[in-house]
Design an enzyme around this catalytic site. Structure first.
Site, PDB file in Angstrom:
ATOM      1  N   LYS A  81       0.862  -1.197   0.000  1.00  7.48           N
ATOM      2  CA  LYS A  81       0.000   0.000   0.000  1.00  7.48           C
ATOM      3  C   LYS A  81       0.892   1.240   0.000  1.00  7.48           C
ATOM      4  CE  LYS A  81      -3.939  -2.382   2.041  1.00  7.48           C
ATOM      5  NZ  LYS A  81      -3.608  -3.618   2.773  1.00  7.48           N
ATOM      6  N   ARG A 131       2.863  -7.375  -3.268  1.00  7.39           N
ATOM      7  CA  ARG A 131       1.755  -7.810  -2.399  1.00  7.39           C
ATOM      8  C   ARG A 131       2.310  -8.799  -1.385  1.00  7.39           C
ATOM      9  NH1 ARG A 131      -3.172  -6.070  -4.665  1.00  7.39           N
ATOM     10  NH2 ARG A 131      -4.068  -6.854  -2.764  1.00  7.39           N
TER      11      ARG A 131
HETATM   12  N1  DSN Z   1      -8.472  -4.358   0.557  1.00  8.38           N
HETATM   13  C1  DSN Z   1      -7.666  -3.554   1.446  1.00  8.38           C
HETATM   14  C2  DSN Z   1      -8.111  -2.139   1.435  1.00  8.38           C
HETATM   15  O1  DSN Z   1      -8.531  -1.690   0.393  1.00  8.38           O
HETATM   16  O2  DSN Z   1      -8.055  -1.455   2.439  1.00  8.38           O
HETATM   17  C3  DSN Z   1      -7.602  -4.100   2.807  1.00  8.38           C
HETATM   18  O3  DSN Z   1      -7.312  -5.451   2.758  1.00  8.38           O
END
Ligand code: DSN
Length: 403
Positions: A218, A224
């Site tokens: 993120k 990932r």
């Molecule tokens: N799918 C992620 C998100 O979008 O926050 C969390 O796993």
């Protein structure tokens, strides 16, 4: 259709749209190359220098580099870099610290938590007794007095803090005080904000929580996957809970990608990036507010914001679809206290990590905010949609996704 062709189509889709999905980002070419490398051929159950199969002289070094980088980046005593992703990492932590049926206090999904924090459809809720806290209905903020009260009543063995849709700073010290006072372990799930924590843009939970876990794809901008950080005294428990507890052979190719991302996150350019992610999110929130849109929690301190659409004539599902028509990709999201369903909730979640990686700064964010507000207020107006699509196209060309 041939898979290779579909991959090319996905590359085109990524280039021609703007991802405002708060959990998405673009991994570098170097990371993509190692993840797709020969490392995927190797089985390496166990840990460096303690494997079950032979032939590990290279992969041991790779895992050791990833562990070293994770510990350095976050100042942690111990790091496990084998978790396949965020949910398995959380399950591994539960497996390490809890007995089946133990009580856990965590943030509810509808208030910004995560499925693996004990949602009824997740295995976590079958294995453990979850009790959920939320945000204060007036302020939209975490209410630490209420969480303390719940901890005293329910006496959880573990408290989970961390969220997927909470835009304000999380006070890890306060969570730690609550956990200590009630004899609970504290797990900080920083999957969303890890890149900001690494860059000093959000306070770190490492000295306050017994265990910290995060995904690596993120704000951290890696492959990932996930990592788990903990104090030395929990190291053996955590390692055993990951392998052989809930996983088999580690994905060494992904671990190599994690090593690169954890090393990259120590650079000055990553720190500049993380600072810009927050500046962009703050700009997006304030510009949307100026246009009359409601931002949950009154704004943002991190990389994301939740827009409450209940004062407009559009639902979360419709907003997601209409914005997609003009090339802006977002996700529908429940807002705290939502009376609608998760499949068509009252909000959308917007995040700036991916567009910041593309190089966008405040001037572009202001343009984007104007488009988003225009589309949400006039979802049926073809002229508005066409004009928005044109501007998005220009932005996509000017700010290409990293090669
Ligand atoms: N799918 C992620 C998100 O979008 O926050 C969390 O796993």
């Amino acid at each position: 259709m041939e898979i290779k062709k579909l991959v090319k189509l996905e590359a085109i889709r990524e280039q021609d749209t703007l991802s405002l999905i708060a959990s998405e980002n673009y991994a570098s070419k170097e990371i993509r190359e190692v993840v797709g490398s020969v490392l995927m051929n190797k089985y390496a159950e166990g840990y460096p220098n303690k494997r079950y199969y032979g032939g590990n002289e290279v992969v041991d070094k790779i895992e050791q580099e990833a562990i070293k980088a994770a510990k350095e980046l976050f100042g942690a005593e111990h790091a496990n870099v084998q978790s396949y992703s965020g949910t398995p990492a959380n399950l591994a932590v539960y497996n390490a610290l809890l007995n089946l049926g133990d009580t856990v206090l965590a943030m509810g999904l509808a208030h910004g938590g995560h499925l693996s924090h004990g949602h009824k459809v997740s295995f976590s809720s079958k294995a453990y007794k979850f009790v959920h806290y939320g945000v204060n209905s007036e302020t939209g903020l975490l209410d630490y007095a209420e969480i303390r009260k719940m901890a005293r009543i329910f006496k959880p063995k573990l408290i989970v803090c961390g969220a997927t849709a909470y835009s304000r700073t999380i006070n890890f010290q306060e969570f730690s005080k609550i956990a200590r006072a009630t004899g609970a372990y504290l797990l900080a799930d920083i999957s969303h904000i890890a890149g900001l924590v690494a860059a000093g843009e959000h306070p770190s939970p490492v000295k306050y929580a017994d265990v910290v876990m995060t995904t690596t794809h993120k704000t951290l901008r890696g492959p990932r996957g996930a990592i788990i950080l903990c104090k030395k005294e929990l190291a053996e428990k955590i390692d055993k809970a990951v392998f052989p507890g809930i996983q088999g052979g580690p994905h060494i190719n992904t671990i190599a990608g994690k090593a690169i991302c954890l090393q990259d996150a120590q650079t000055t350019s990553f720190k500049k990036y993380a600072k810009q992610v927050v500046k962009n999110a703050k700009t997006l929130a304030s510009e949307l507010q100026k246009s009359g849109l409601k931002v949950c929690g009154g704004g943002t301190d991190n990389h994301l914001l939740l827009v409450d659409l209940s004062n407009l004539s559009i639902t979360g599902k419709e907003a997601e679809a209409t914005l997609e028509q003009v090339g802006i990709i977002v996700n529908k999201n429940m807002i705290p206290g939502d009376v609608r369903s998760p499949l068509d909730p009252s909000g959308i979640r917007l995040g700036t990590p991916a567009i910041t990686t593309r190089g966008m700064k405040e001037p572009e964010i202001k343009i984007l905010a104007e488009i988003i507000a225009g589309v949400l207020k006039n979802p049926q107006n073809k002229t508005v949609l066409l004009e928005a699509a044109k501007i998005v196209k220009k932005l996509c060309r000017k700010f290409p996704v990293p090669k």
